[in-house]
Design an enzyme around this catalytic site. Structure first.
Site, PDB file in Angstrom:
ATOM      1  N   CYS A 116       0.679  -1.113  -0.103  1.00 23.57           N
ATOM      2  CA  CYS A 116       0.056  -0.067   0.023  1.00 23.57           C
ATOM      3  C   CYS A 116       0.790   1.217   0.125  1.00 23.57           C
ATOM      4  O   CYS A 116       0.615   2.307  -0.180  1.00 23.57           O
ATOM      5  CB  CYS A 116      -0.966  -0.167   1.264  1.00 23.57           C
ATOM      6  SG  CYS A 116      -2.262  -1.325   1.006  1.00 23.57           S
ATOM      7  N   HIS A 257      -3.356   7.271   1.937  1.00 21.62           N
ATOM      8  CA  HIS A 257      -3.604   5.760   1.254  1.00 21.62           C
ATOM      9  C   HIS A 257      -5.142   5.413   1.725  1.00 21.62           C
ATOM     10  O   HIS A 257      -5.657   5.706   3.065  1.00 21.62           O
ATOM     11  CB  HIS A 257      -2.673   4.932   1.785  1.00 21.62           C
ATOM     12  CG  HIS A 257      -3.147   3.539   1.375  1.00 21.62           C
ATOM     13  ND1 HIS A 257      -3.346   3.050   0.083  1.00 21.62           N
ATOM     14  CD2 HIS A 257      -3.405   2.409   2.456  1.00 21.62           C
ATOM     15  CE1 HIS A 257      -3.593   2.019   0.362  1.00 21.62           C
ATOM     16  NE2 HIS A 257      -3.762   1.416   1.628  1.00 21.62           N
ATOM     17  N   ASN A 287      -9.974  -0.294  -1.209  1.00 27.11           N
ATOM     18  CA  ASN A 287      -8.615  -0.145  -1.198  1.00 27.11           C
ATOM     19  C   ASN A 287      -8.023  -0.690  -2.335  1.00 27.11           C
ATOM     20  O   ASN A 287      -8.006  -1.891  -2.707  1.00 27.11           O
ATOM     21  CB  ASN A 287      -8.181  -0.756   0.306  1.00 27.11           C
ATOM     22  CG  ASN A 287      -6.514  -0.611   0.349  1.00 27.11           C
ATOM     23  OD1 ASN A 287      -5.644  -0.154  -0.590  1.00 27.11           O
ATOM     24  ND2 ASN A 287      -6.043  -1.356   1.333  1.00 27.11           N
TER      25      ASN A 287
HETATM   26  N1  COA Z   1     -19.074  -8.076   8.227  1.00 24.24           N
HETATM   27  C1  COA Z   1     -19.430  -8.229   9.377  1.00 24.24           C
HETATM   28  N2  COA Z   1     -18.598  -8.490  10.704  1.00 24.24           N
HETATM   29  C2  COA Z   1     -17.307  -8.657  10.248  1.00 24.24           C
HETATM   30  C3  COA Z   1     -16.749  -8.530   8.920  1.00 24.24           C
HETATM   31  C4  COA Z   1     -17.599  -8.094   7.914  1.00 24.24           C
HETATM   32  N3  COA Z   1     -17.185  -7.799   6.502  1.00 24.24           N
HETATM   33  N4  COA Z   1     -15.471  -8.666   8.846  1.00 24.24           N
HETATM   34  C5  COA Z   1     -15.271  -8.626  10.277  1.00 24.24           C
HETATM   35  N5  COA Z   1     -16.272  -8.754  10.992  1.00 24.24           N
HETATM   36  C6  COA Z   1     -16.362  -9.147  12.318  1.00 24.24           C
HETATM   37  C7  COA Z   1     -15.361  -9.732  13.166  1.00 24.24           C
HETATM   38  O1  COA Z   1     -15.249 -11.220  12.650  1.00 24.24           O
HETATM   39  C8  COA Z   1     -15.349  -9.581  14.421  1.00 24.24           C
HETATM   40  O2  COA Z   1     -16.223 -10.302  15.052  1.00 24.24           O
HETATM   41  P1  COA Z   1     -16.200 -10.939  16.511  1.00 24.24           P
HETATM   42  O3  COA Z   1     -15.914  -9.945  17.246  1.00 24.24           O
HETATM   43  O4  COA Z   1     -17.312 -11.810  16.476  1.00 24.24           O
HETATM   44  O5  COA Z   1     -14.674 -11.805  16.244  1.00 24.24           O
HETATM   45  C9  COA Z   1     -16.016  -8.061  14.523  1.00 24.24           C
HETATM   46  O6  COA Z   1     -16.664  -7.873  13.019  1.00 24.24           O
HETATM   47  C10 COA Z   1     -15.103  -7.015  14.912  1.00 24.24           C
HETATM   48  O7  COA Z   1     -14.076  -7.038  14.025  1.00 24.24           O
HETATM   49  P2  COA Z   1     -12.844  -5.895  14.259  1.00 24.24           P
HETATM   50  O8  COA Z   1     -11.696  -6.608  13.448  1.00 24.24           O
HETATM   51  O9  COA Z   1     -12.797  -5.507  15.374  1.00 24.24           O
HETATM   52  O10 COA Z   1     -13.404  -4.841  13.305  1.00 24.24           O
HETATM   53  P3  COA Z   1     -12.573  -3.506  13.116  1.00 24.24           P
HETATM   54  O11 COA Z   1     -13.246  -2.542  13.555  1.00 24.24           O
HETATM   55  O12 COA Z   1     -11.134  -3.784  13.515  1.00 24.24           O
HETATM   56  O13 COA Z   1     -12.594  -3.511  11.355  1.00 24.24           O
HETATM   57  C11 COA Z   1     -11.135  -3.967   9.558  1.00 24.24           C
HETATM   58  C12 COA Z   1     -11.874  -4.507  10.747  1.00 24.24           C
HETATM   59  C13 COA Z   1     -10.552  -4.959   8.725  1.00 24.24           C
HETATM   60  C14 COA Z   1     -12.027  -2.970   8.738  1.00 24.24           C
HETATM   61  C15 COA Z   1     -10.004  -3.030  10.276  1.00 24.24           C
HETATM   62  O14 COA Z   1      -9.429  -3.802  11.302  1.00 24.24           O
HETATM   63  C16 COA Z   1      -9.157  -2.355   9.203  1.00 24.24           C
HETATM   64  O15 COA Z   1      -9.412  -1.576   8.380  1.00 24.24           O
HETATM   65  N6  COA Z   1      -7.725  -2.930   9.456  1.00 24.24           N
HETATM   66  C17 COA Z   1      -6.846  -2.250   8.658  1.00 24.24           C
HETATM   67  C18 COA Z   1      -6.852  -2.702   7.148  1.00 24.24           C
HETATM   68  C19 COA Z   1      -5.813  -2.184   6.311  1.00 24.24           C
HETATM   69  O16 COA Z   1      -5.630  -1.020   6.577  1.00 24.24           O
HETATM   70  N7  COA Z   1      -5.343  -2.908   5.560  1.00 24.24           N
HETATM   71  C20 COA Z   1      -4.401  -2.496   4.427  1.00 24.24           C
HETATM   72  C21 COA Z   1      -3.112  -2.286   4.758  1.00 24.24           C
HETATM   73  S1  COA Z   1      -2.821  -0.668   5.264  1.00 24.24           S
END
Ligand code: COA
Length: 333
Positions: A116, A257, A287
């Site tokens: 990224c 980004h 993304n």
């Molecule tokens: N729909 C519904 N629920 C979802 C889901 C989806 N698409 N994806 C994950 N969940 C669930 C998880 O399973 C978790 O459930 P649990 O508590 O029963 O285990 C719950 O939602 C919360 O998950 P969590 O990981 O705390 O959510 P979050 O607020 O951290 O958001 C991301 C998840 C992936 C959106 C976030 O962590 C993120 O953006 N991370 C960085 C990603 C990134 O930037 N990547 C590229 C490189 S920079």
């Protein structure tokens, strides 16, 4: 800021996104998720998906858009740098395929892999080639067909990514108040286990077992990445501003980004920048890895929002870890 005689300035822009849209309703049908969850946790409403073709197509179409808009011949290009983690093949480089597609018969080029942060690192590299005085027209392209490495059964990841390509042209200018002024860039390999693709490389070459174990798709510990991304992007942007005696009011735009709207908001807050001065297109494209920053530049410039003399900060965080920020003064009328 070191003394320099030539500045690398942006003189051309192009982009391409495929027509096919996957909106949040599409994901409601294929995994256990909801439009509400996706929008509130990520800021994404829809993404574009390339059905036929590979990353070289996204990159070549972005390059062609740039050449057409600038009314420029491909013969004039000296260097093509393609930032991507989804090259058509390990080799030849996607830059070679782009060279052939657009007919840039006097160019050399290469691919750059920094996930990224790929565009930011390629931008720095391209600027250095121009500032050296050796190359006059360097095309830097960020392009990724993320749909080729996304597991559409994994709700944690599949909702996040889209496909796109975007290109900029760098040229020298003796008016050094424009163009790239400064950058802070970092890598930290201790992040290798929380965001990566396990299979396909020399560590785990493709076998029936690697396929059975689902090793050819993105693996990400979203929560772990989220925490370091917020801190990494915000801290380095803040440090770059401080180093250049800039405060939030001096900045016309933060160009972050586009991984998650909450990461973007946290970075802007740390920098003292209002939301209306943050370039955002994650809602439309998700993304797109190396294409996020250049596609924002293209769209805001074409909408008449980005003006000559505007001070902007580009900032990124990605797998590796890789991260950084660049300060530039916009040069196009
Ligand atoms: N729909 C519904 N629920 C979802 C889901 C989806 N698409 N994806 C994950 N969940 C669930 C998880 O399973 C978790 O459930 P649990 O508590 O029963 O285990 C719950 O939602 C919360 O998950 P969590 O990981 O705390 O959510 P979050 O607020 O951290 O958001 C991301 C998840 C992936 C959106 C976030 O962590 C993120 O953006 N991370 C960085 C990603 C990134 O930037 N990547 C590229 C490189 S920079």
């Amino acid at each position: 800021m070191e003394d320099k005689k030539i500045s690398a300035v942006v003189t051309g822009l192009g982009m391409y996104v495929p027509d096919r849209i996957y909106d949040n309703a599409y994901f409601e049908k294929i995994v256990d998720t909801s439009d509400e969850w996706i929008r509130s946790r990520t800021g994404i409403r829809e993404r574009r998906i390339l059905e036929n073709g590979a990353t070289s197509l996204l990159a070549s179409k972005a390059a062609e858009d740039l050449l057409k808009t600038k009314n420029m011949s491909a013969d004039e290009i000296d260097v093509i740098i393609v930032a991507t983690v989804t090259p058509d093949m390990f080799f030849p480089a996607t830059a070679c395929l782009v060279q052939e597609n657009i007919g840039a018969k006097n160019a050399w080029g290469f691919d750059l892999s920094a996930a990224c942060s790929g565009f930011l690192f390629a931008f720095q590299t391209g600027c250095s080639l121009v500032e050296s005085g050796r190359y006059k027209k360097v095309m830097v392209i960020g392009a990724d067909k993320m749909s080729s490495i996304v597991d559409y059964k994994d709700r944690n990841n599949c909702i996040l990514f889209g496909d796109a390509g975007a290109a900029i042209l760098l040229e020298p200018s003796e008016d050094i108040k424009y163009g790239l002024q400064d950058s802070l860039l970092r890598v930290d390999g201790s992040g290798k286990d929380v965001l990566y693709m396990k299979g396909g490389g020399s560590l785990n070459p493709p076998t029936h077992e690697t396929i059975d174990q689902n090793m050819h798709v993105i693996y990400q510990d979203g929560k772990a990445v989220f925490k370091v991304a917020v801190k990494g992007m915000a801290d380095i942007s803040y440090d770059l501003m401080k180093k250049n005696n800039l405060n939030g009011e001096d900045i016309a735009y933060l160009v972050p980004h586009q991984a998650n709207l909450r990461i973007i908001d946290a970075t802007a807050e740390r920098m003292g920048i209002n939301r209306d001065k943050v370039m955002i297109n994650i809602d439309k494209y998700g993304n797109t890895t190396a294409a996020t920053i250049p596609s924002c530049l293209v769209e805001y410039y074409r909408d008449g929002k980005l003006k000559k003399g505007d001070k902007i900060i580009l900032a990124a965080f990605g797998a590796g870890f890789t991260w950084g920020a660049s300060y530039l003064v916009w040069s196009m009328d």
